[in-house]
Design a protein around this motif. Structure first.
Motif, PDB file in Angstrom:
ATOM      1  N   PRO A  68      73.605  88.183  50.324  1.00 44.35           N
ATOM      2  CA  PRO A  68      74.796  88.297  49.467  1.00 44.35           C
ATOM      3  C   PRO A  68      75.864  87.281  49.805  1.00 44.35           C
ATOM      4  CG  PRO A  68      74.761  90.055  51.100  1.00 44.35           C
ATOM      5  CD  PRO A  68      73.446  89.356  51.214  1.00 44.35           C
ATOM      6  N   MET A  69      75.850  86.761  51.026  1.00 45.17           N
ATOM      7  CA  MET A  69      76.872  85.784  51.398  1.00 45.17           C
ATOM      8  C   MET A  69      76.675  84.445  50.693  1.00 45.17           C
ATOM      9  SD  MET A  69      77.272  86.752  55.435  1.00 45.17           S
ATOM     10  CE  MET A  69      75.542  87.023  55.709  1.00 45.17           C
ATOM     11  N   GLU A  70      75.480  84.222  50.128  1.00 44.72           N
ATOM     12  CA  GLU A  70      75.239  83.008  49.355  1.00 44.72           C
ATOM     13  C   GLU A  70      75.761  83.137  47.930  1.00 44.72           C
ATOM     14  OE1 GLU A  70      73.930  80.117  50.141  1.00 44.72           O
ATOM     15  OE2 GLU A  70      73.401  80.525  52.218  1.00 44.72           O
ATOM     16  N   LEU A  71      76.095  84.348  47.509  1.00 43.34           N
ATOM     17  CA  LEU A  71      76.450  84.574  46.113  1.00 43.34           C
ATOM     18  C   LEU A  71      77.919  84.303  45.820  1.00 43.34           C
ATOM     19  CD1 LEU A  71      74.407  87.851  45.557  1.00 43.34           C
ATOM     20  CD2 LEU A  71      73.713  85.490  45.150  1.00 43.34           C
ATOM     21  N   CYS A  72      78.774  84.403  46.819  1.00 46.33           N
ATOM     22  CA  CYS A  72      80.207  84.143  46.625  1.00 46.33           C
ATOM     23  C   CYS A  72      80.663  83.080  47.622  1.00 46.33           C
ATOM     24  CB  CYS A  72      81.019  85.431  46.807  1.00 46.33           C
ATOM     25  SG  CYS A  72      80.632  86.725  45.630  1.00 46.33           S
ATOM     26  N   ARG A  73      79.839  82.079  47.795  1.00 50.55           N
ATOM     27  CA  ARG A  73      80.018  81.157  48.921  1.00 50.55           C
ATOM     28  C   ARG A  73      81.298  80.344  48.853  1.00 50.55           C
ATOM     29  NH1 ARG A  73      75.208  76.914  48.809  1.00 50.55           N
ATOM     30  NH2 ARG A  73      76.537  75.959  50.399  1.00 50.55           N
ATOM     31  N   TRP A  74      81.854  80.122  47.656  1.00 48.41           N
ATOM     32  CA  TRP A  74      83.046  79.290  47.566  1.00 48.41           C
ATOM     33  C   TRP A  74      84.333  80.099  47.656  1.00 48.41           C
ATOM     34  CZ3 TRP A  74      81.779  74.805  48.847  1.00 48.41           C
ATOM     35  CH2 TRP A  74      80.578  74.262  48.443  1.00 48.41           C
ATOM     36  N   ASN A  75      84.224  81.393  47.801  1.00 48.47           N
ATOM     37  CA  ASN A  75      85.420  82.230  47.864  1.00 48.47           C
ATOM     38  C   ASN A  75      85.984  82.277  49.271  1.00 48.47           C
ATOM     39  OD1 ASN A  75      84.829  82.761  45.222  1.00 48.47           O
ATOM     40  ND2 ASN A  75      84.497  84.942  45.471  1.00 48.47           N
ATOM     41  N   HIS A  76      87.308  82.332  49.344  1.00 48.91           N
ATOM     42  CA  HIS A  76      87.960  82.659  50.612  1.00 48.91           C
ATOM     43  C   HIS A  76      87.761  84.148  50.873  1.00 48.91           C
ATOM     44  CE1 HIS A  76      90.326  78.864  51.316  1.00 48.91           C
ATOM     45  NE2 HIS A  76      89.999  78.710  50.051  1.00 48.91           N
ATOM     46  N   TRP A  77      87.987  84.544  52.109  1.00 51.39           N
ATOM     47  CA  TRP A  77      87.821  85.948  52.457  1.00 51.39           C
ATOM     48  C   TRP A  77      88.655  86.850  51.551  1.00 51.39           C
ATOM     49  CZ3 TRP A  77      84.643  88.785  55.461  1.00 51.39           C
ATOM     50  CH2 TRP A  77      83.827  88.126  56.381  1.00 51.39           C
ATOM     51  N   ASP A  78      89.935  86.510  51.350  1.00 53.80           N
ATOM     52  CA  ASP A  78      90.789  87.384  50.549  1.00 53.80           C
ATOM     53  C   ASP A  78      90.635  87.143  49.052  1.00 53.80           C
ATOM     54  OD1 ASP A  78      91.982  84.932  50.529  1.00 53.80           O
ATOM     55  OD2 ASP A  78      93.911  85.581  51.315  1.00 53.80           O
ATOM     56  N   ASP A  79      89.719  86.243  48.657  1.00 56.25           N
ATOM     57  CA  ASP A  79      89.366  86.060  47.248  1.00 56.25           C
ATOM     58  C   ASP A  79      88.029  86.701  46.922  1.00 56.25           C
ATOM     59  OD1 ASP A  79      91.545  84.851  46.195  1.00 56.25           O
ATOM     60  OD2 ASP A  79      90.832  82.807  46.452  1.00 56.25           O
ATOM     61  N   GLY A  80      87.449  87.411  47.892  1.00 55.22           N
ATOM     62  CA  GLY A  80      86.204  88.117  47.619  1.00 55.22           C
ATOM     63  C   GLY A  80      84.959  87.441  48.147  1.00 55.22           C
ATOM     64  N   PHE A  81      85.053  86.794  49.320  1.00 60.49           N
ATOM     65  CA  PHE A  81      83.874  86.152  49.891  1.00 60.49           C
ATOM     66  C   PHE A  81      82.720  87.143  50.072  1.00 60.49           C
ATOM     67  CE2 PHE A  81      81.545  85.180  53.901  1.00 60.49           C
ATOM     68  CZ  PHE A  81      80.766  84.154  53.395  1.00 60.49           C
ATOM     69  N   MET A  82      83.021  88.382  50.436  1.00 62.58           N
ATOM     70  CA  MET A  82      81.975  89.382  50.653  1.00 62.58           C
ATOM     71  C   MET A  82      81.825  90.336  49.468  1.00 62.58           C
ATOM     72  SD  MET A  82      80.496  88.754  53.523  1.00 62.58           S
ATOM     73  CE  MET A  82      79.652  90.279  53.908  1.00 62.58           C
ATOM     74  N   ASP A  83      82.282  89.923  48.288  1.00 66.57           N
ATOM     75  CA  ASP A  83      82.239  90.815  47.131  1.00 66.57           C
ATOM     76  C   ASP A  83      80.830  91.272  46.789  1.00 66.57           C
ATOM     77  OD1 ASP A  83      84.878  91.087  46.685  1.00 66.57           O
ATOM     78  OD2 ASP A  83      84.978  89.901  44.859  1.00 66.57           O
ATOM     79  N   ALA A  84      79.850  90.378  46.902  1.00 63.98           N
ATOM     80  CA  ALA A  84      78.489  90.765  46.538  1.00 63.98           C
ATOM     81  C   ALA A  84      77.994  91.882  47.443  1.00 63.98           C
ATOM     82  CB  ALA A  84      77.558  89.554  46.622  1.00 63.98           C
ATOM     83  N   ALA A  85      78.222  91.755  48.735  1.00 64.75           N
ATOM     84  CA  ALA A  85      77.789  92.794  49.666  1.00 64.75           C
ATOM     85  C   ALA A  85      78.622  94.054  49.519  1.00 64.75           C
ATOM     86  CB  ALA A  85      77.871  92.273  51.107  1.00 64.75           C
ATOM     87  N   ASP A  86      79.904  93.894  49.178  1.00 68.54           N
ATOM     88  CA  ASP A  86      80.807  95.050  49.113  1.00 68.54           C
ATOM     89  C   ASP A  86      80.700  95.795  47.787  1.00 68.54           C
ATOM     90  OD1 ASP A  86      81.758  94.390  51.601  1.00 68.54           O
ATOM     91  OD2 ASP A  86      83.510  93.319  50.866  1.00 68.54           O
ATOM     92  N   ASN A  87      80.494  95.081  46.687  1.00 73.08           N
ATOM     93  CA  ASN A  87      80.656  95.685  45.365  1.00 73.08           C
ATOM     94  C   ASN A  87      79.416  95.663  44.484  1.00 73.08           C
ATOM     95  OD1 ASN A  87      83.431  96.066  45.953  1.00 73.08           O
ATOM     96  ND2 ASN A  87      83.890  93.988  45.304  1.00 73.08           N
ATOM     97  N   LEU A  88      78.443  94.812  44.771  1.00 74.47           N
ATOM     98  CA  LEU A  88      77.280  94.730  43.904  1.00 74.47           C
ATOM     99  C   LEU A  88      76.430  95.985  44.059  1.00 74.47           C
ATOM    100  CD1 LEU A  88      76.046  92.676  41.922  1.00 74.47           C
ATOM    101  CD2 LEU A  88      74.546  91.944  43.762  1.00 74.47           C
ATOM    102  N   ASP A  89      76.044  96.577  42.947  1.00 73.71           N
ATOM    103  CA  ASP A  89      75.302  97.838  42.983  1.00 73.71           C
ATOM    104  C   ASP A  89      73.992  97.729  43.748  1.00 73.71           C
ATOM    105  OD1 ASP A  89      77.253  99.132  41.626  1.00 73.71           O
ATOM    106  OD2 ASP A  89      76.248  99.170  39.700  1.00 73.71           O
TER     107      ASP A  89
END
Length: 620
Positions: A587-608
């Motif tokens: 999942p860390m490859e899916l939001c790779r250009w995001n900063h931490w507070d812009d949702g860098f871990m969004d895929a791991a945190d929010n993807l179903d």
């Protein structure tokens, strides 16, 4: 039919007095207002007269006269609307309010935001400029341009494409872009701002001799107020080593390793700027093997850190340095030499990371068998561990389990390697306080089901064992190559195949829902047993997967909320329901250009696909 070209105010045929009033005043004084109101009355009379004249024409005899009159009518209406616009309350909106409206306009479109939430950006997508640009506002009118130019926040997100002659050269900016880049920074002034740099290798000489090094352009007062930096470049071509950004708090650097770059015989750390205020970092292919740069990254003050790729020795050494870390994510590769190489002087001795709450790994797990012993490390506040890897066997830290996992409440193990139930059981024995568990399992399902079933011993006898007493959310991803049903004409299972243990699933769910609610275990345990509240079962894409999925739905449905006062919300999915068919995707490859507070871990945190509480799947 396309839109007609926009007509400027001085092209409407208005009187010179009205044009002067429009250009001079925003909130009209009384005398000017009276002049505009008189003009409005005049144009209203003209419009009525023209409409009456058109209505009284004799058609089709006067058809061409009608065409000419309609043109005059349209022009009269435009003059009337222009005069009414001068009286509009919109012209009296305060400067500050208009600036806030502009800021809202530059926010991402709401519909785009919805689609992005459902589909995180893929790794092939590059850093992109915002879809709406502040420069567009400057084209509307002089007043809007004045507001936009005087509002630094509108210019606080800067994107620039740079070029490199060869891999490793510093990024260069074309001469034609330099003036605009410097003007943009001057508009930002002392306002906090973000810079995104995308640098590509163009080949020797193609950039042009007049190109200017990016680092040279950043020697401006605005650079002192840079807060966020994103860089996409060659591994050794960042080209900012001589710069200092004293207020920079977040950085994202994704580099392109050259062939064999990570094993370069003379490791070189990319020439990053000095960042004394840095607290959040996303760094990929930045740290060469056998090194641990101590003077560029302020490891000791980082609260959020992603590193990829690093080896297991570097990971342990870094953990001893990152004493303020709260969330960490790492793509780890195995180094068989477990002795720390020279050059790690500050990593010696024990370390307690009292603020660390979450760790996420892809690649491999840095501890356990063949890893680096975790002696000397303690994570007393660590609540969550997530493992996402491809074809790396499951490793776990048993020797120092209490110091590492003593506070763990959430565990995700979605690895593509062959994971058996008895191995998972050994891991779970080290985390009895677990509240949330998501595991991918390939074989020996029964061992795991027996372990998780309230009141049952591992050998199948009912002796009253109660493990994972705090577990409220359970997810199991099934790989089913050995659990196919009998084919037509078959009478017995062969070649290591076996029936899917549906009865074990039913016993597990029933013991953690209906049996707890009825108080079936009250006589054999005085300890409170947590009732299961969320259940996710994901079936793989084997040909018999749909049949297994439907049977699991039938088994689970009687124990869900729709069947009485039970608390359980359950969802059973196959690959067709999931966004990604391979649930082991990093999942860390899916939001790779995001900063931490812009949702860098969004895929791991929010993807179903990775969630124990999915939002988009239909619960039973």
């Amino acid at each position: 039919m396309g839109r007609r070209p926009e007509i400027r105010l001085h092209e409407l045929g208005l009187s010179d007095d009205i044009v002067t009033i429009a250009r001079t005043h925003r909130d009209l004084p009384q005398q000017a207002r009276e002049q505009v109101e008189a003009a409005c009355l005049s144009y209203e009379e003209e419009v009525v007269a023209l409409e009456t004249q058109i209505d009284n024409l004799e058609l089709p005899k006067e058809w061409f006269t009608r065409i000419a009159l309609r043109g005059e009518l349209a022009a009269a209406k435009e003059r009337l609307n222009a005069c009414r616009g001068l009286l509009s309350v919109k012209r009296r909106i305060p400067f500050e309010t208009m600036a806030e409206i502009f800021e809202c306009y530059l926010l991402p479109d709401s519909q785009d935001a919805i689609s992005e939430e459902r589909r995180p950006r893929l790794q092939s997508e590059l850093v992109r400029p915002p879809s709406r640009k502040a420069g567009t506002l400057c084209l509307v009118c002089r007043y809007w341009k004045t507001i936009a130019m005087a509002t630094p926040s509108l210019w606080s997100n800067m994107f620039i494409k740079a070029r490199e002659h060869r891999g490793g050269d510093p990024p260069l900016v074309r001469a034609s872009k330099v003036r605009g880049f410097l003007s943009w920074m001057d508009r930002v002034a002392s306002h906090p701002w973000s810079l995104s740099v995308q640098a590509k290798t163009t080949g020797l000489g193609r950039t042009g001799s007049t190109a200017v090094p990016l680092s040279q352009l950043l020697h401006r007062p605005a650079a002192l107020h840079l807060r966020r930096l994103t860089v996409d470049c060659d591994q050794f071509g960042v080209g900012m080593g001589e710069l200092t950004f004293p207020r920079l708090t977040s950085i994202v650097v994704w580099t392109w390793p050259r062939t064999g770059g990570h094993n370069h015989p003379h490791p070189k750390f990319p020439d990053l700027p000095s960042m004394p205020a840095l607290t959040q970092a996303v760094l990929d292919s930045v740290i060469p093997r056998n090194t641990l740069p101590m003077d560029v990254i302020p490891w000791g003050q980082l609260t959020h850190l992603y590193l990829g790729v690093i080896d297991n020795r570097q990971w342990k050494a870094l953990m001893k340095l990152c004493r303020a870390l709260q969330r960490g994510a790492f793509k780890v590769e195995l180094c068989h030499d477990i002795d720390e190489p020279p050059g790690y002087p500050e990593s010696k001795g024990p370390a307690v990371l009292e603020h660390l709450k979450e760790l996420t790994f892809s690649g491999m797990v840095p501890f356990g068998r063949d890893g680096v012993p975790m002696d000397g490390l303690s994570f007393p506040a660590l609540k969550k561990i997530r493992l996402f890897s491809s074809y790396h066997e499951l490793r776990w830290e048993f020797a120092n389990a209490h110091n590492i996992f003593g506070a763990l409440t959430h565990l995700t193990i979605l690895v593509e390697a062959w994971v058996e139930g008895d191995v998972v059981v050994k891991v779970l024995d080290t985390v009895p306080q677990l509240r949330e568990l998501y595991i991918k399992i390939c074989e020996k399902y029964e061992d795991l089901f027996e372990y998780l079933t309230y009141g049952r011993d591992i050998d199948g006898a009912r002796g009253g064992r109660f493990r994972m007493r705090h577990l409220k959310a359970l997810g199991i991803a099934f790989k089913t190559p050995w659990y196919r049903p009998l084919a037509p004409g078959e009478t017995e299972y062969v070649d290591n195949t076996r029936p899917f243990p549906y009865a074990h699933v039913q016993d597990l769910v029933a013991s953690r829902t209906l049996a707890v609610r009825r108080g079936d275990f009250a006589s054999v345990t005085s300890t409170h047993l947590q009732e299961l509240e969320s259940l996710v079962l994901a079936v793989d894409g084997e040909a018999w997967g749909p049949a297994i999925k439907e049977r699991l739905k039938e088994i689970v449905r009687p124990y869900t909320r729709q069947s009485g006062d039970l608390r359980l919300l359950a969802v059973v999915t196959g690959p067709e329901e999931r966004v990604f068919r391979m649930i082991s995707v990093d999942p860390m490859e899916l939001c790779r250009w995001n900063h931490w507070d812009d949702g860098f871990m969004d895929a791991a945190d929010n993807l179903d696909d990775f969630s124990l509480y999915p939002k988009c799947y239909s619960f039973l």
